[in-house]
Design a protein around this motif. Structure first.
Motif, PDB file in Angstrom:
ATOM      1  N   PHE A 201      -8.674   8.447  -0.649  1.00 38.65           N
ATOM      2  CA  PHE A 201      -7.996   9.482  -1.413  1.00 38.65           C
ATOM      3  C   PHE A 201      -8.991  10.330  -2.197  1.00 38.65           C
ATOM      4  O   PHE A 201      -8.921  11.567  -2.184  1.00 38.65           O
ATOM      5  CB  PHE A 201      -6.970   8.856  -2.373  1.00 38.65           C
ATOM      6  N   ILE A 202      -9.942   9.708  -2.869  1.00 38.45           N
ATOM      7  CA  ILE A 202     -10.930  10.437  -3.666  1.00 38.45           C
ATOM      8  C   ILE A 202     -11.793  11.322  -2.775  1.00 38.45           C
ATOM      9  O   ILE A 202     -12.054  12.487  -3.104  1.00 38.45           O
ATOM     10  CB  ILE A 202     -11.800   9.449  -4.482  1.00 38.45           C
TER      11      ILE A 202
ATOM     12  N   LEU B 105       0.809  -1.216   0.000  1.00 39.89           N
ATOM     13  CA  LEU B 105       0.000   0.000   0.000  1.00 39.89           C
ATOM     14  C   LEU B 105       0.846   1.272   0.000  1.00 39.89           C
ATOM     15  O   LEU B 105       0.410   2.295  -0.511  1.00 39.89           O
ATOM     16  CB  LEU B 105      -0.922   0.014   1.220  1.00 39.89           C
ATOM     17  N   LYS B 106       2.049   1.205   0.592  1.00 42.90           N
ATOM     18  CA  LYS B 106       2.878   2.408   0.699  1.00 42.90           C
ATOM     19  C   LYS B 106       3.234   3.002  -0.663  1.00 42.90           C
ATOM     20  O   LYS B 106       3.045   4.203  -0.879  1.00 42.90           O
ATOM     21  CB  LYS B 106       4.137   2.103   1.516  1.00 42.90           C
ATOM     22  N   PRO B 107       3.734   2.217  -1.634  1.00 43.71           N
ATOM     23  CA  PRO B 107       4.023   2.812  -2.942  1.00 43.71           C
ATOM     24  C   PRO B 107       2.761   3.326  -3.645  1.00 43.71           C
ATOM     25  O   PRO B 107       2.803   4.340  -4.342  1.00 43.71           O
ATOM     26  CB  PRO B 107       4.653   1.677  -3.748  1.00 43.71           C
ATOM     27  N   PHE B 108       1.646   2.649  -3.444  1.00 46.77           N
ATOM     28  CA  PHE B 108       0.393   3.087  -4.047  1.00 46.77           C
ATOM     29  C   PHE B 108      -0.038   4.433  -3.460  1.00 46.77           C
ATOM     30  O   PHE B 108      -0.517   5.320  -4.176  1.00 46.77           O
ATOM     31  CB  PHE B 108      -0.693   2.031  -3.836  1.00 46.77           C
ATOM     32  N   ALA B 109       0.163   4.617  -2.158  1.00 46.66           N
ATOM     33  CA  ALA B 109      -0.174   5.883  -1.503  1.00 46.66           C
ATOM     34  C   ALA B 109       0.691   7.021  -2.036  1.00 46.66           C
ATOM     35  O   ALA B 109       0.201   8.129  -2.289  1.00 46.66           O
ATOM     36  CB  ALA B 109      -0.022   5.752   0.000  1.00 46.66           C
ATOM     37  N   VAL B 110       1.980   6.754  -2.236  1.00 43.00           N
ATOM     38  CA  VAL B 110       2.878   7.777  -2.789  1.00 43.00           C
ATOM     39  C   VAL B 110       2.466   8.115  -4.222  1.00 43.00           C
ATOM     40  O   VAL B 110       2.490   9.278  -4.631  1.00 43.00           O
ATOM     41  CB  VAL B 110       4.355   7.317  -2.721  1.00 43.00           C
ATOM     42  N   THR B 111       2.077   7.119  -4.985  1.00 46.19           N
ATOM     43  CA  THR B 111       1.624   7.347  -6.359  1.00 46.19           C
ATOM     44  C   THR B 111       0.387   8.232  -6.378  1.00 46.19           C
ATOM     45  O   THR B 111       0.271   9.124  -7.228  1.00 46.19           O
ATOM     46  CB  THR B 111       1.304   6.000  -7.050  1.00 46.19           C
TER      47      THR B 111
ATOM     48  N   HIS C  21       1.654  11.914  -4.313  1.00 51.07           N
ATOM     49  CA  HIS C  21       2.886  12.597  -4.751  1.00 51.07           C
ATOM     50  C   HIS C  21       3.533  13.377  -3.609  1.00 51.07           C
ATOM     51  O   HIS C  21       4.196  14.378  -3.840  1.00 51.07           O
ATOM     52  CB  HIS C  21       2.612  13.530  -5.936  1.00 51.07           C
ATOM     53  N   ASP C  22       3.301  12.924  -2.393  1.00 52.65           N
ATOM     54  CA  ASP C  22       3.857  13.588  -1.221  1.00 52.65           C
ATOM     55  C   ASP C  22       4.047  12.524  -0.134  1.00 52.65           C
ATOM     56  O   ASP C  22       3.103  11.810   0.214  1.00 52.65           O
ATOM     57  CB  ASP C  22       2.890  14.675  -0.739  1.00 52.65           C
TER      58      ASP C  22
END
Length: 166
Positions: A67-68, A17-23, A26-27
């Motif tokens: 996120f949305i 989930l961490k890389p998806f959250a960064v994607t 962008h922060d």
């Protein structure tokens, strides 16, 4: 499924989930917040998880929805914060005038400048100022659209030169 089994399954599948959250964000800081919120919501809604469902897809969906929803809230807020340590509001919407006398003098000066415009520029400018569209003014005055746009443009330029700035 017991709480312990769910927690172990959640922790073993949370790293992706961490890389998806960064994607998404962008922060890095916002990504950490999104990651934590996702895990919190997953734990809070573990009763809604159906055994046999793909846990990764379920967590992705939770994160994407958070996120949305956050994005939509920020878009509706339309309040811009300065990134200084004090977080000042930039669009505070206060239009206070320091001195009413200066305001009335400026208004009189503007009105006089408009009155002093040549009639060929004054009439289209006043109609535009009253809220009429270019094509409506052209129809009223029986002039081509380009001529009306040009006259309003030149009226603005003349007013800018005639009105002194304080």
């Amino acid at each position: 499924m017991s709480k312990i089994e769910f927690n172990e399954m959640l922790l073993s599948n949370a790293d992706f989930l961490k890389p998806f959250a960064v994607t998404l964000t962008h922060d890095n800081e916002a990504a950490k917040d999104l990651f934590q919120e996702t895990l919190y919501r997953a734990l809070a809604n573990k009763d809604k998880y159906n055994v046999g469902t793909n846990i990764k897809a379920w967590l992705y969906t939770i994160m994407r929805n958070i996120f949305i929803n956050n994005y939509r809230k920020k878009a509706k807020q339309s309040t811009v914060f300065d990134n200084t340590p004090n977080d000042f509001l930039l669009n505070h919407n206060q239009g206070a005038v320091a001195n009413a006398a200066i305001e009335s003098i400026n208004l009189k000066e503007v009105q006089q400048a408009i009155y002093n415009l040549p009639e060929i520029f004054r009439n289209p400018f006043l109609l535009y100022f009253d809220g009429y569209k270019y094509h409506e003014i052209a129809d009223m005055l029986g002039e081509p659209l380009g001529t009306i746009k040009s006259r309003i443009h030149f009226a603005r330029k003349l007013l800018k030169t005639q009105i002194e700035r304080y």
